[in-house]
Design a protein around this motif. Structure first.
Motif, PDB file in Angstrom:
ATOM      1  N   ILE A  50       0.845  -1.182   0.000  1.00  0.00           N
ATOM      2  CA  ILE A  50       0.000   0.000   0.000  1.00  0.00           C
ATOM      3  C   ILE A  50       0.886   1.239   0.000  1.00  0.00           C
ATOM      4  O   ILE A  50       1.796   1.360   0.825  1.00  0.00           O
ATOM      5  N   CYS A  51       0.606   2.146  -0.895  1.00  0.00           N
ATOM      6  CA  CYS A  51       1.373   3.381  -0.956  1.00  0.00           C
ATOM      7  C   CYS A  51       1.184   4.168   0.337  1.00  0.00           C
ATOM      8  O   CYS A  51       0.057   4.355   0.795  1.00  0.00           O
ATOM      9  N   ASP A  52       2.310   4.603   0.893  1.00  0.00           N
ATOM     10  CA  ASP A  52       2.248   5.317   2.161  1.00  0.00           C
ATOM     11  C   ASP A  52       1.572   6.669   2.017  1.00  0.00           C
ATOM     12  O   ASP A  52       1.128   7.252   2.999  1.00  0.00           O
ATOM     13  N   TYR A 106       5.587  -0.434  -5.887  1.00  0.00           N
ATOM     14  CA  TYR A 106       6.422   0.657  -5.401  1.00  0.00           C
ATOM     15  C   TYR A 106       7.425   1.107  -6.453  1.00  0.00           C
ATOM     16  O   TYR A 106       8.154   0.299  -7.016  1.00  0.00           O
ATOM     17  N   ALA A 107       7.483   2.416  -6.658  1.00  0.00           N
ATOM     18  CA  ALA A 107       8.538   2.992  -7.485  1.00  0.00           C
ATOM     19  C   ALA A 107       9.699   3.403  -6.610  1.00  0.00           C
ATOM     20  O   ALA A 107      10.815   3.577  -7.071  1.00  0.00           O
ATOM     21  N   PHE A 108       9.431   3.558  -5.311  1.00  0.00           N
ATOM     22  CA  PHE A 108      10.426   3.996  -4.346  1.00  0.00           C
ATOM     23  C   PHE A 108      10.184   3.183  -3.075  1.00  0.00           C
ATOM     24  O   PHE A 108       9.559   3.655  -2.122  1.00  0.00           O
ATOM     25  N   PRO A 109      10.639   1.908  -3.068  1.00  0.00           N
ATOM     26  CA  PRO A 109      10.295   0.974  -1.984  1.00  0.00           C
ATOM     27  C   PRO A 109      10.726   1.464  -0.607  1.00  0.00           C
ATOM     28  O   PRO A 109      10.044   1.200   0.375  1.00  0.00           O
ATOM     29  N   GLU A 110      11.860   2.164  -0.510  1.00  0.00           N
ATOM     30  CA  GLU A 110      12.344   2.616   0.788  1.00  0.00           C
ATOM     31  C   GLU A 110      11.342   3.530   1.481  1.00  0.00           C
ATOM     32  O   GLU A 110      11.243   3.561   2.700  1.00  0.00           O
ATOM     33  N   ALA A 111      10.622   4.295   0.686  1.00  0.00           N
ATOM     34  CA  ALA A 111       9.642   5.222   1.245  1.00  0.00           C
ATOM     35  C   ALA A 111       8.213   4.714   1.043  1.00  0.00           C
ATOM     36  O   ALA A 111       7.260   5.382   1.416  1.00  0.00           O
ATOM     37  N   GLN A 112       8.075   3.532   0.426  1.00  0.00           N
ATOM     38  CA  GLN A 112       6.766   2.951   0.144  1.00  0.00           C
ATOM     39  C   GLN A 112       5.882   3.920  -0.632  1.00  0.00           C
ATOM     40  O   GLN A 112       4.753   4.195  -0.267  1.00  0.00           O
ATOM     41  N   LEU A 113       6.450   4.444  -1.701  1.00  0.00           N
ATOM     42  CA  LEU A 113       5.710   5.382  -2.547  1.00  0.00           C
ATOM     43  C   LEU A 113       5.479   4.770  -3.921  1.00  0.00           C
ATOM     44  O   LEU A 113       6.360   4.113  -4.477  1.00  0.00           O
ATOM     45  N   CYS A 114       4.285   5.019  -4.460  1.00  0.00           N
ATOM     46  CA  CYS A 114       4.008   4.608  -5.828  1.00  0.00           C
ATOM     47  C   CYS A 114       4.652   5.601  -6.790  1.00  0.00           C
ATOM     48  O   CYS A 114       5.149   6.657  -6.394  1.00  0.00           O
ATOM     49  N   GLU A 115       4.585   5.263  -8.064  1.00  0.00           N
ATOM     50  CA  GLU A 115       5.232   6.110  -9.053  1.00  0.00           C
ATOM     51  C   GLU A 115       4.638   7.517  -9.057  1.00  0.00           C
ATOM     52  O   GLU A 115       5.348   8.510  -9.135  1.00  0.00           O
TER      53      GLU A 115
END
Ligand code: ZN
Ligand code: ZN
Length: 65
Positions: free
Chosen positions: A36-38, A46-55
Protein backbone atom coordinates in the motif's frame (compact mmCIF):
# COMPACT_ATOMS: atom_id res chain seq x y z
CA UNK A 1 -8.34 -0.03 -5.33
CA UNK A 2 -6.42 -1.69 -8.14
CA UNK A 3 -4.62 0.78 -10.36
CA UNK A 4 -4.03 -1.89 -12.97
CA UNK A 5 -7.66 -2.55 -13.87
CA UNK A 6 -9.49 0.04 -11.76
CA UNK A 7 -11.43 -2.52 -9.74
CA UNK A 8 -12.02 -1.79 -6.09
CA UNK A 9 -11.34 -5.40 -5.09
CA UNK A 10 -7.72 -5.10 -4.01
CA UNK A 11 -7.36 -6.82 -0.66
CA UNK A 12 -4.42 -7.41 1.63
CA UNK A 13 -3.66 -11.08 2.21
CA UNK A 14 -0.99 -12.63 4.45
CA UNK A 15 2.20 -13.82 2.81
CA UNK A 16 4.34 -16.79 3.73
CA UNK A 17 7.38 -14.70 4.62
CA UNK A 18 5.80 -13.38 7.79
CA UNK A 19 2.41 -13.48 9.51
CA UNK A 20 2.48 -9.73 10.12
CA UNK A 21 3.11 -8.93 6.49
CA UNK A 22 0.32 -8.65 4.00
CA UNK A 23 0.38 -8.05 0.29
CA UNK A 24 -2.49 -6.47 -1.64
CA UNK A 25 -3.98 -8.58 -4.42
CA UNK A 26 -6.70 -7.71 -6.92
CA UNK A 27 -9.53 -10.23 -7.11
CA UNK A 28 -10.62 -8.87 -10.48
CA UNK A 29 -7.45 -9.60 -12.43
CA UNK A 30 -5.14 -11.40 -10.00
CA UNK A 31 -2.59 -8.60 -9.90
CA UNK A 32 -0.31 -8.86 -6.87
CA UNK A 33 1.05 -5.54 -5.68
CA UNK A 34 4.13 -4.65 -3.67
CA UNK A 35 2.05 -3.00 -0.97
CA UNK A 36 0.00 0.00 0.00
CA UNK A 37 1.37 3.38 -0.96
CA UNK A 38 2.25 5.32 2.16
CA UNK A 39 0.98 8.52 0.60
CA UNK A 40 -2.16 7.79 -1.43
CA UNK A 41 -3.19 4.55 0.28
CA UNK A 42 -3.73 2.62 -2.94
CA UNK A 43 -2.46 -0.84 -3.79
CA UNK A 44 0.57 -0.16 -5.92
CA UNK A 45 3.86 -1.39 -7.28
CA UNK A 46 6.42 0.66 -5.40
CA UNK A 47 8.54 2.99 -7.49
CA UNK A 48 10.43 4.00 -4.35
CA UNK A 49 10.30 0.97 -1.98
CA UNK A 50 12.34 2.62 0.79
CA UNK A 51 9.64 5.22 1.25
CA UNK A 52 6.77 2.95 0.14
CA UNK A 53 5.71 5.38 -2.55
CA UNK A 54 4.01 4.61 -5.83
CA UNK A 55 5.23 6.11 -9.05
CA UNK A 56 2.65 8.89 -8.99
CA UNK A 57 3.43 9.97 -5.44
CA UNK A 58 7.17 9.69 -5.99
CA UNK A 59 6.87 11.95 -9.01
CA UNK A 60 4.73 14.37 -7.01
CA UNK A 61 7.28 14.39 -4.21
CA UNK A 62 10.16 15.09 -6.59
CA UNK A 63 8.15 17.85 -8.24
CA UNK A 64 8.19 19.71 -4.94
CA UNK A 65 11.97 19.76 -4.70
ZN1 ZN B 1 -7.01 -5.33 -10.91
ZN1 ZN C 1 0.78 6.82 -4.03
Amino acid sequence: MCNECGATAALAVPVASGPEETVPICFADGTVFDGICDHCGQAVHYAFPEAQLCETCRDNAYAHF
